[in-house]
Design a protein around this motif. Structure first.
Motif, PDB file in Angstrom:
ATOM      1  N   ASN A  56       0.853  -1.188   0.000  1.00 46.68           N
ATOM      2  CA  ASN A  56       0.000   0.000   0.000  1.00 46.68           C
ATOM      3  C   ASN A  56       0.887   1.236   0.000  1.00 46.68           C
ATOM      4  N   THR A  57       1.053   1.866  -1.163  1.00 51.10           N
ATOM      5  CA  THR A  57       1.957   3.013  -1.254  1.00 51.10           C
ATOM      6  C   THR A  57       1.287   4.323  -0.825  1.00 51.10           C
ATOM      7  N   ILE A  58      -0.028   4.295  -0.617  1.00 51.31           N
ATOM      8  CA  ILE A  58      -0.691   5.436   0.037  1.00 51.31           C
ATOM      9  C   ILE A  58      -0.273   5.477   1.507  1.00 51.31           C
ATOM     10  N   TYR A 112       3.306   6.600   1.885  1.00 47.31           N
ATOM     11  CA  TYR A 112       3.480   8.058   1.802  1.00 47.31           C
ATOM     12  C   TYR A 112       3.007   8.733   3.079  1.00 47.31           C
ATOM     13  N   ARG A 163       2.226  10.506  -6.446  1.00 49.09           N
ATOM     14  CA  ARG A 163       1.091  10.466  -7.373  1.00 49.09           C
ATOM     15  C   ARG A 163      -0.221  10.663  -6.617  1.00 49.09           C
ATOM     16  N   HIS A 221      -4.187   9.863  -6.393  1.00 48.76           N
ATOM     17  CA  HIS A 221      -5.187   8.919  -6.893  1.00 48.76           C
ATOM     18  C   HIS A 221      -6.325   9.703  -7.540  1.00 48.76           C
ATOM     19  N   LYS A 229      -2.625  10.720  -1.771  1.00 46.37           N
ATOM     20  CA  LYS A 229      -1.303  10.714  -2.372  1.00 46.37           C
ATOM     21  C   LYS A 229      -0.587   9.398  -2.075  1.00 46.37           C
ATOM     22  N   ALA A 230       0.265   8.992  -3.034  1.00 47.97           N
ATOM     23  CA  ALA A 230       0.991   7.726  -2.904  1.00 47.97           C
ATOM     24  C   ALA A 230       2.375   7.870  -3.513  1.00 47.97           C
ATOM     25  N   TRP A 272       4.989   6.828  -6.019  1.00 49.88           N
ATOM     26  CA  TRP A 272       4.930   6.175  -7.331  1.00 49.88           C
ATOM     27  C   TRP A 272       6.346   5.722  -7.682  1.00 49.88           C
ATOM     28  N   GLN A 285      -2.137   2.046  -9.606  1.00 48.40           N
ATOM     29  CA  GLN A 285      -1.710   3.430  -9.424  1.00 48.40           C
ATOM     30  C   GLN A 285      -1.127   3.688  -8.041  1.00 48.40           C
ATOM     31  N   VAL A 286      -1.533   2.887  -7.066  1.00 43.20           N
ATOM     32  CA  VAL A 286      -1.162   3.169  -5.676  1.00 43.20           C
ATOM     33  C   VAL A 286      -0.751   1.902  -4.926  1.00 43.20           C
ATOM     34  N   THR A 287      -0.297   0.901  -5.663  1.00 37.88           N
ATOM     35  CA  THR A 287       0.230  -0.319  -5.039  1.00 37.88           C
ATOM     36  C   THR A 287       1.466  -0.774  -5.798  1.00 37.88           C
TER      37      THR A 287
END
Length: 320
Positions: free
Chosen positions: A166-168, A171, A231, A233, A239-240, A242, A292-294
């Protein structure tokens, strides 16, 4: 049969909502978040062979934006049924011929709609049996895919689990000063398939040998598309990061040494276990993830054990 004809045929043959025996009752479907995990929800009661109501697709799209991966259990689909179900969520990802990706075909310059992700001879052989490091698909293209679905058909007895990150959350866990510093940075991710084609140098992660950061005195291999390091979403506005953990990258207008150190630090941060969910595959599973966010990765498995999954990727937009 061309990929366009295959998709057209899938939609032509798909069940219609007015055919009662082929229609899925929305009340049969439940979406249950994974407890204690960084991301993910399981969808119960859905039969992907059936026509789906508008309210069901809307619920699934909302759930994907919230939970980032959706897990559909016990599915039994042929390729046309799989394509028809996937087409509810968007257009098939077709990159340009000068931006090769996994399974790009020599005759068309693009991948097939349904990609066999396999070590089984004659059914793909695209990713082998080794470990795949955490990455987002198609990050080096001008318009990366928004998501993918991966359908388990044949599985090894040992290994082969897939993890998502989980890149959200990654971040949001950064301190405010770091967030402020990286919010406006642009990152180039270089195409690992171009490097592999040029160097003919394969390694165990399936992407070819490459440096982790490009210094300005090193040659550029392939096209360079700057995208935001952070990035947004397009639906949730969250925000995440990227950023994948292995491909060659470069920060735009940034000092080489400082950039290399910053990226290494962020990559180490993304890999913290609190941001990760590992999926234990069962035959018939379909996992649908927001690309987009993983990030996603794969554990290795024995070379003498067969593994066959089928992936369909969906077209995205320019990151912002």
């Amino acid at each position: 049969m061309t990929s366009l004809t295959q998709l057209s045929q899938a939609i032509h043959d798909a069940p219609r909502w007015h055919q009662a025996e082929q229609f899925q009752n929305p009340e049969e479907i439940s979406i249950i978040p994974l407890q204690g995990e960084a991301l993910g929800a399981v969808v119960f009661g859905l039969d992907a062979r059936k026509a789906q109501a508008g309210e069901t697709i809307y619920r699934l799209k909302q759930a994907l934006a919230e939970h980032l991966i959706l897990i559909f259990k016990k599915q039994t689909l042929d390729d046309l049924q799989y394509l028809a179900f996937t087409s509810y969520f968007g257009s098939i990802f077709h990159p340009s011929a000068d931006n090769p990706v996994l399974a790009t075909q020599s005759d068309t310059g693009t991948p097939p709609d349904v990609i066999p992700v396999s070590n089984a001879v004659g059914q793909g052989d695209y990713t082998g049996h080794g470990e795949l490091s955490p990455h987002a698909d198609h990050q080096w293209t001008p318009q990366p895919s928004f998501g993918s679905l991966l359908y388990a058909i044949e599985l090894p007895e040992d290994g082969g689990q897939t993890s998502w990150f989980n890149t959200i959350q990654a971040y949001e866990a950064l301190d405010r000063d770091t967030q402020k510093h990286i919010d406006e940075l642009q990152l180039i991710t270089y195409n690992p398939f171009v490097r592999r084609q040029q160097l003919q140098d394969h390694d165990s992660n399936g992407y070819g040998t490459s440096p982790l950061y490009r210094f300005k005195d090193q040659p550029i291999i392939g096209h360079a598309y700057p995208h935001p390091l952070v990035r947004t979403h397009p639906e949730s506005g969250r925000k995440a990061l990227w950023l994948n953990t292995r491909s060659e990258v470069e920060l735009v207008n940034y000092d080489d040494q400082a950039g290399s150190e910053l990226i290494a630090s962020l990559r180490e941060h993304i890999l913290k276990p609190e941001f990760r969910y590992e999926h234990q595959w069962e035959i018939g599973d379909i996992v649908f993830w927001d690309n987009q966010v993983t990030l996603h990765s794969r554990r290795p498995f024995p070379s003498d054990q067969r593994r066959l999954l089928k992936r369909i990727s969906l077209a995205g937009s320019r990151p912002f």
